[in-house]
Design a protein around this motif. Structure first.
Motif, PDB file in Angstrom:
ATOM      1  N   ALA A   1      -4.183  -2.370  -2.084  1.00  0.00           N
ATOM      2  CA  ALA A   1      -3.554  -1.115  -2.487  1.00  0.00           C
ATOM      3  C   ALA A   1      -4.329  -0.467  -3.630  1.00  0.00           C
ATOM      4  CB  ALA A   1      -2.108  -1.383  -2.895  1.00  0.00           C
TER       5      ALA A   1
ATOM      6  N   ARG B   1       1.513   6.964  -6.732  1.00  0.00           N
ATOM      7  CA  ARG B   1       0.358   7.751  -7.193  1.00  0.00           C
ATOM      8  C   ARG B   1       0.276   9.111  -6.517  1.00  0.00           C
ATOM      9  NH1 ARG B   1      -3.741   5.249  -9.894  1.00  0.00           N
ATOM     10  NH2 ARG B   1      -5.260   6.651  -8.929  1.00  0.00           N
TER      11      ARG B   1
ATOM     12  N   LEU C   1      -4.987   7.317   3.756  1.00  0.00           N
ATOM     13  CA  LEU C   1      -5.954   6.371   3.215  1.00  0.00           C
ATOM     14  C   LEU C   1      -6.462   5.405   4.276  1.00  0.00           C
ATOM     15  CD1 LEU C   1      -4.240   5.482  -0.194  1.00  0.00           C
ATOM     16  CD2 LEU C   1      -6.079   7.124   0.219  1.00  0.00           C
TER      17      LEU C   1
ATOM     18  N   LEU D   1       0.826  -1.204   0.000  1.00  0.00           N
ATOM     19  CA  LEU D   1       0.000   0.000   0.000  1.00  0.00           C
ATOM     20  C   LEU D   1       0.863   1.259   0.000  1.00  0.00           C
ATOM     21  CD1 LEU D   1      -2.736   1.460   0.246  1.00  0.00           C
ATOM     22  CD2 LEU D   1      -2.507   1.231   2.737  1.00  0.00           C
TER      23      LEU D   1
ATOM     24  N   LYS E   1      -0.043   9.779  -3.290  1.00  0.00           N
ATOM     25  CA  LYS E   1      -0.979   9.804  -2.173  1.00  0.00           C
ATOM     26  C   LYS E   1      -0.281   9.338  -0.895  1.00  0.00           C
ATOM     27  CE  LYS E   1      -5.126   9.002  -4.972  1.00  0.00           C
ATOM     28  NZ  LYS E   1      -6.348   8.174  -5.149  1.00  0.00           N
TER      29      LYS E   1
ATOM     30  N   ALA F   1      -0.356   6.920   2.205  1.00  0.00           N
ATOM     31  CA  ALA F   1      -0.979   5.660   2.616  1.00  0.00           C
ATOM     32  C   ALA F   1      -1.637   5.781   3.981  1.00  0.00           C
ATOM     33  CB  ALA F   1       0.061   4.544   2.630  1.00  0.00           C
TER      34      ALA F   1
ATOM     35  N   TRP G   1       2.535   1.650  -3.487  1.00  0.00           N
ATOM     36  CA  TRP G   1       1.537   1.986  -4.493  1.00  0.00           C
ATOM     37  C   TRP G   1       1.076   3.438  -4.316  1.00  0.00           C
ATOM     38  CZ3 TRP G   1      -1.200  -2.194  -7.369  1.00  0.00           C
ATOM     39  CH2 TRP G   1      -2.123  -1.703  -8.280  1.00  0.00           C
ATOM     40  N   SER G   2       0.815   3.819  -3.065  1.00  0.00           N
ATOM     41  CA  SER G   2       0.339   5.174  -2.788  1.00  0.00           C
ATOM     42  C   SER G   2       1.402   6.206  -3.141  1.00  0.00           C
ATOM     43  CB  SER G   2      -0.049   5.299  -1.308  1.00  0.00           C
ATOM     44  OG  SER G   2      -1.054   4.358  -0.967  1.00  0.00           O
TER      45      SER G   2
ATOM     46  N   ASN H   1      -6.493   3.130  -3.193  1.00  0.00           N
ATOM     47  CA  ASN H   1      -6.036   4.248  -4.012  1.00  0.00           C
ATOM     48  C   ASN H   1      -7.038   4.644  -5.074  1.00  0.00           C
ATOM     49  OD1 ASN H   1      -3.019   5.289  -3.667  1.00  0.00           O
ATOM     50  ND2 ASN H   1      -3.073   3.135  -3.033  1.00  0.00           N
TER      51      ASN H   1
END
Length: 424
Positions: free
Chosen positions: A415, A44, A51, A37, A46, A48, A40-41, A419
């Motif tokens: 993830a 992008r 989230l 996560l 973002k 985590a 991946w975040s 996202n």
């Protein structure tokens, strides 16, 4: 007294050591999910942690912890989303963590969820170990960890807290600790509306025990264990270690007056949490004892026997692009029903069957939030026990490969889900 305390402490240490493989495996799976996560975040752009702690229901719980009840959002279509829909135990714990530490309410929700997820894993192991043995217990915990929506177990949501309370309440029922079962069921009822499933499990087991007391009272000195509430698997699993399984059973047997009194007390305590909150909501809103249903109606949520969900699935087959989604939903529901049928055919203990049945019915038959169905089914861990038994029969290397592949898939899906615009 000192001797008894020492023995109790030794028993707890022994139980923790027995559960250690399951807990370590669970922690490894969840750590993998969090790492994927985070990566991946970051890719992008973002955060985590945001989230996990500040999306969807997590925001509502944080607002309850910070501002109390009374906050609501009025939508253009006239719907009213009130925070009275969210049960109070998680916000209370968030407020407690914030009061005794420098952490924020959102931080408190994350900490509570992490600790509760470990407690839930231990409780799932305890139940599965009691019924089917330690290897099945480890497999049950790992299967729960690698569920596609397993990332929810690490979010500032109430699923992990509820599952922990439910699992340990069920274990208390299976081992004859009726007052403990009632207290934990009461707390589960303060956590989520599906706390009714835990109450139903305690009451059904208690009612069967009372009936059996009257029809065939146990002779003085006989050890009648709660395994009688289940099938032959329960008796087989507990027989080699009867002292552990029936450590809490009184010398006078299940029908002894003291046992009956504790059983009745546990059954009386079980519904107090859910009933207390629902009645309080009705009093606060001035709409009477069932006012909580009006609050849920403001979210367009209710119980219609699954009609709305069935129509939602059927609509997926009206256009080709959505047909795969319709097939996936149909297969998913079929799998859940098939697993429950297997649980019944293998004669799982009655409390587990009642609990899993009520959780499944409430999840599948709710009239809204169709994308949240997998998350709502997360507490129904007894459905995983047939799969855990099958996994336990495999060689260790093969079962490790299965769990490892499922863990990677779960981490990637979690993830992707968090996202995106995934369901709340």
């Amino acid at each position: 007294m000192i001797v008894l305390d020492t023995r109790a402490g030794t028993a707890r240490i022994g139980a923790l050591r027995r559960a250690a493989p399951a807990l370590l495996g669970y922690a490894a799976v969840r750590a993998l999910g969090l790492v994927v996560l985070a990566l991946w975040s970051q890719a992008r752009g973002k955060d985590a942690y945001t989230l996990l702690t500040a999306r969807w229901d997590a925001l509502w719980y944080t607002r309850v912890a910070e501002l109390g009840y009374g906050y609501e959002v009025r939508l253009p279509n006239g719907d009213v989303h009130s925070n009275l829909a969210f049960f109070p135990l998680l916000p209370w714990l968030e407020r407690l963590v914030a009061a005794v530490s420098p952490l924020s309410y959102a931080d408190g929700g994350f900490v509570v969820s992490l600790l509760a997820s470990l407690a839930a894993a231990w409780g799932i192991f305890a139940v599965a170990d009691h019924v089917y043995g330690p290897r099945a217990g480890v497999c049950a915990v790992l299967l729960w960890a690698v569920l596609p929506v397993g990332i929810v177990q690490s979010m500032a949501y109430s699923e992990s807290l509820f599952t922990a309370l439910a699992a340990w309440s069920l274990y208390a029922v299976l081992t004859g600790r009726w007052v403990t079962a009632g207290v934990l069921a009461c707390l589960a009822g303060l956590t989520r509306p599906v706390g009714l499933a835990v109450v139903a499990a305690v009451w059904s087991a208690g009612a069967v025990s009372f009936v059996r007391d009257r029809s065939a009272p146990a002779p003085h000195g006989a050890r009648t264990g709660p395994g009688a509430l289940g099938g032959p698997e329960t008796r087989r699993a507990t027989a080699p270690d009867g002292a552990r399984a029936f450590a809490s059973a009184p010398a006078g047997g299940a029908g002894a007056p003291g046992v009956r009194l504790r059983r009745a007390l546990g059954m009386l305590l079980a519904p107090l949490g859910a009933a207390g909150y629902v009645l309080w909501v009705g009093h606060r809103t001035g709409t009477g004892p069932l006012g909580y249903l009006d609050v849920q109606a403001g979210w367009r949520n209710g119980f219609d026997g699954g009609y709305a969900f069935a129509r939602f699935v059927a609509e997926k087959f009206t256009a080709f692009p959505s047909v795969p989604a319709g097939l996936g939903l149909t297969l998913g529901v079929g799998l859940v029903v098939w697993l429950y049928v297997i649980c019944v055919r293998r004669r799982q203990p009655l409390p587990l069957l009642v609990y899993a049945g009520v959780v499944t019915a409430l999840a599948l038959c709710a009239s809204s939030y169709f994308g949240s169905k997998p998350r709502l089914l997360l507490p129904a861990f007894p459905l995983l026990l047939p799969l855990a038994l099958a996994l336990a029969r495999l060689r260790i290397r093969r079962s490790a490969l299965v769990v490892g592949a499922a863990a990677v898939a779960s981490a990637v899906y979690g993830a992707f889900w968090l996202n995106g615009s995934g369901p709340p």
